[in-house]
Structures are given as C-alpha cells and as structure tokens.
Scaffold this motif. Sequence first.
Motif: not given
Lengths: 111, 118
Positions: B35, B49, B51, B55, B58, B60, B69, B71
């Motif tokens: 995070s 956020s 993930i 992956g 996700t 937000y 974004t 990743s």
Amino acid sequence: QSALTQPASVSGSPGQSITISCTGTSSDLGSYNLVSWYQQHPFKAPKVIIYGVSKRPSGVSDRFSGSRSGNTASLTISGLQAEDEADYYCCSYAGSATFVVFGGGTKLTVL
Amino acid sequence: EVQLLESGGDLVQPGGSLRLSCAASGLTFSSHAMSWVRQAPGKGLEWVSTISSNGGTTYYADSVKGRFTISRDNFNNTVYLQMNSLRAEDTAIYYCAETTVTKGFTYWGQGTLVTVSS
C-alpha cells in the motif's frame, strides 16, 4: 470515505493509564474485527502496535491493549512512560469498496 | 529484517506527474499486498492505494481515483505509484507499507516527500 473519529489530544502522568477512543460506523469499524492502531513519533514512520482489535505484534509492550464495542474501538496504554508520548492513529478495514479508513489521530502528552 | 525504501519524491508543478518507487527486501515480496499511505504536513495519515500480492486487484481512495495508478514488479520486489494531474493537496510524505487485511500495515518505509507547488 469518512475518517474515523478520535479525540485530538489526551494526556496523562507517568504511571497512569489512558484510553483513546476511535468511533466509526456500522459500515467499517462496527462490521469487522480488523481494527489496527499505529504509534508515530515525530519525524518517524508509523508503527503498528495493535491489530485485529486486540492483538499485539511481537515486540510491542503488553502495556498497550485494544478493544472494541459496537462502532467504537479503544486503545489503552497502562503505566504511562515518557516514551509513549506520540501520535496515535486507529484504522479499520471498511470492505472491498472503501478498503480502509484512518482516524484523524490523537496526540498523547505525558505530563 | 524487512526494509522498504521509497524514492521518487520531488517538487512538481500543479498538473504535473511523478512516479514513486518502493524497493522491498527481507520479505517474500510476491506474497504480500502493498500500500501507499500519505501524510500531509502537520496532518494525519491518509490511505491512498493498495495492490494485491499478484497485482491483479487494486484499491484507491476517492481522493486519488482516476489520477493515481499503483503497480508492482514482483521480479524486482518493487511497488510503484504513478501520480498524474497532481494538485496542491497531494503535497505529503508518501509511505509504502506491507499490508494484510488481518494485520493492517505491518512494515513501513521512511517515506518520500512530494511537494506540489508552482
């Protein structure tokens, strides 16, 4: 994503006990036993001190304890020490849509 | 010993972009969700956020949805945060943190400062 509600500040003398409350809603804190608490000293990264409402990570003093009743969680620090002076944040899982919410933080002053 | 090292923070103009990185060591990176949590100057913590470990999922905060974004690269043990359309209110220290739903944010980096100003 509304924040959880914490008192802005609490204080206590060395050796005393204090309790910090954290109030959420039935959509977050009240629905999950997934409340965590973080201690943050000035200019330092936060550190988890309680997770799963009342569990302590390895190495965290047993003077820290957590509980939950309904939509309110509490952090109790017993036998206050000068080193406990810090900011404390609660956090709760809030479901897959919101994920997590933090409280606004409570500044603990050891008098 | 788990270590998380953030980098990429900088001064950027409003509307600009920035990519933060967080290099992890001392843990089985591909097994852990990660995070980003931020803290504006003098303010509290704000989750940004998360993930999942592979992956594939996700999450937000509403305040960054559509602009940021997250990743990850499990071969290089690194998680990223691409930040676009930056605003003054995005000014903060950005921390990366290893994350589990049951245990919360277990390990934290030392943070990287992002300043959005003209």
